[in-house]
Design a protein around this motif. Structure first.
Motif, PDB file in Angstrom:
ATOM      1  N   LYS A  99      -5.917  23.875  -6.821  1.00 48.02           N
ATOM      2  CA  LYS A  99      -6.517  24.101  -5.476  1.00 48.02           C
ATOM      3  C   LYS A  99      -6.283  25.546  -5.290  1.00 48.02           C
ATOM      4  O   LYS A  99      -6.971  26.501  -4.904  1.00 48.02           O
ATOM      5  N   PHE A 100      -5.031  26.016  -5.542  1.00 50.59           N
ATOM      6  CA  PHE A 100      -4.718  27.622  -5.675  1.00 50.59           C
ATOM      7  C   PHE A 100      -5.589  28.474  -6.273  1.00 50.59           C
ATOM      8  O   PHE A 100      -6.332  29.471  -6.223  1.00 50.59           O
ATOM      9  N   ASN A 101      -5.910  27.868  -7.878  1.00 60.56           N
ATOM     10  CA  ASN A 101      -6.986  28.665  -8.716  1.00 60.56           C
ATOM     11  C   ASN A 101      -8.580  28.695  -7.936  1.00 60.56           C
ATOM     12  O   ASN A 101      -8.941  29.909  -8.204  1.00 60.56           O
ATOM     13  N   ASP A 102      -8.726  27.483  -7.424  1.00 58.22           N
ATOM     14  CA  ASP A 102     -10.272  27.663  -6.891  1.00 58.22           C
ATOM     15  C   ASP A 102     -10.107  28.631  -5.691  1.00 58.22           C
ATOM     16  O   ASP A 102     -11.169  28.949  -5.489  1.00 58.22           O
ATOM     17  N   GLU A 103      -9.246  28.453  -4.926  1.00 57.29           N
ATOM     18  CA  GLU A 103      -9.175  29.566  -3.638  1.00 57.29           C
ATOM     19  C   GLU A 103      -9.260  30.697  -4.048  1.00 57.29           C
ATOM     20  O   GLU A 103      -9.656  31.618  -3.656  1.00 57.29           O
ATOM     21  N   ALA A 104      -8.518  31.147  -5.155  1.00 58.29           N
ATOM     22  CA  ALA A 104      -8.437  32.285  -5.706  1.00 58.29           C
ATOM     23  C   ALA A 104      -9.709  33.139  -6.106  1.00 58.29           C
ATOM     24  O   ALA A 104     -10.449  34.014  -6.201  1.00 58.29           O
ATOM     25  N   ALA A 105     -10.485  32.018  -6.984  1.00 53.27           N
ATOM     26  CA  ALA A 105     -11.870  32.302  -7.695  1.00 53.27           C
ATOM     27  C   ALA A 105     -12.697  32.386  -6.503  1.00 53.27           C
ATOM     28  O   ALA A 105     -13.748  33.265  -6.663  1.00 53.27           O
ATOM     29  N   ASN A 106     -12.786  31.791  -5.398  1.00 55.38           N
ATOM     30  CA  ASN A 106     -13.807  31.968  -4.091  1.00 55.38           C
ATOM     31  C   ASN A 106     -13.432  33.170  -3.353  1.00 55.38           C
ATOM     32  O   ASN A 106     -14.150  33.485  -2.396  1.00 55.38           O
ATOM     33  N   ASN A 107     -12.343  33.776  -3.502  1.00 58.02           N
ATOM     34  CA  ASN A 107     -12.056  34.845  -2.679  1.00 58.02           C
ATOM     35  C   ASN A 107     -11.882  36.239  -3.299  1.00 58.02           C
ATOM     36  O   ASN A 107     -11.040  36.549  -4.061  1.00 58.02           O
ATOM     37  N   PRO A 108     -13.018  36.889  -3.130  1.00 52.67           N
ATOM     38  CA  PRO A 108     -13.042  38.236  -3.802  1.00 52.67           C
ATOM     39  C   PRO A 108     -12.376  39.469  -3.375  1.00 52.67           C
ATOM     40  O   PRO A 108     -12.249  40.390  -4.039  1.00 52.67           O
ATOM     41  N   ASN A 109     -11.718  39.249  -2.252  1.00 53.43           N
ATOM     42  CA  ASN A 109     -10.833  40.322  -1.509  1.00 53.43           C
ATOM     43  C   ASN A 109      -9.450  40.260  -2.023  1.00 53.43           C
ATOM     44  O   ASN A 109      -8.645  40.883  -1.831  1.00 53.43           O
TER      45      ASN A 109
END
Length: 96
Positions: free
Chosen positions: A83-93
């Protein structure tokens, strides 16, 4: 009540009359002369042997429960990490 022991460890007759109804107390006070560190260590050892007897009753079930609990924790952590990795991949900032 106090234990009235003389320097030689014997109870006087006057003290015996004072606590004559307390047979256990007299017995305990008379045993103070013969107590040493070995008596204390033997008491501790017998207590520990009694407590370790619990492991014989439990057997291997505690070990199996810890293994199952470890796998449940591993699965929980891998899902959370995904879940953390998916969230990091979707957040370019995000700072990387």
């Amino acid at each position: 009540m106090a234990c009235y022991l003389k320097k030689n460890g014997a109870l006087s007759n006057e003290d015996r009359n004072y606590i004559k109804n307390f047979n256990f107390f007299i017995y305990f006070c008379s045993k103070l002369n013969t107590m040493n560190s070995n008596t204390i260590f033997e008491a501790i050892a017998s207590f520990l042997q009694w407590t370790f007897g619990i492991f014989e009753v439990i057997g291997n079930s505690f070990n199996n429960a810890m293994i199952v609990l470890g796998f449940i924790g591993l699965i929980f952590w891998l899902r959370t990490q995904k879940k953390f990795n998916d969230e990091a991949a979707n957040n370019p900032n995000q700072m990387k």
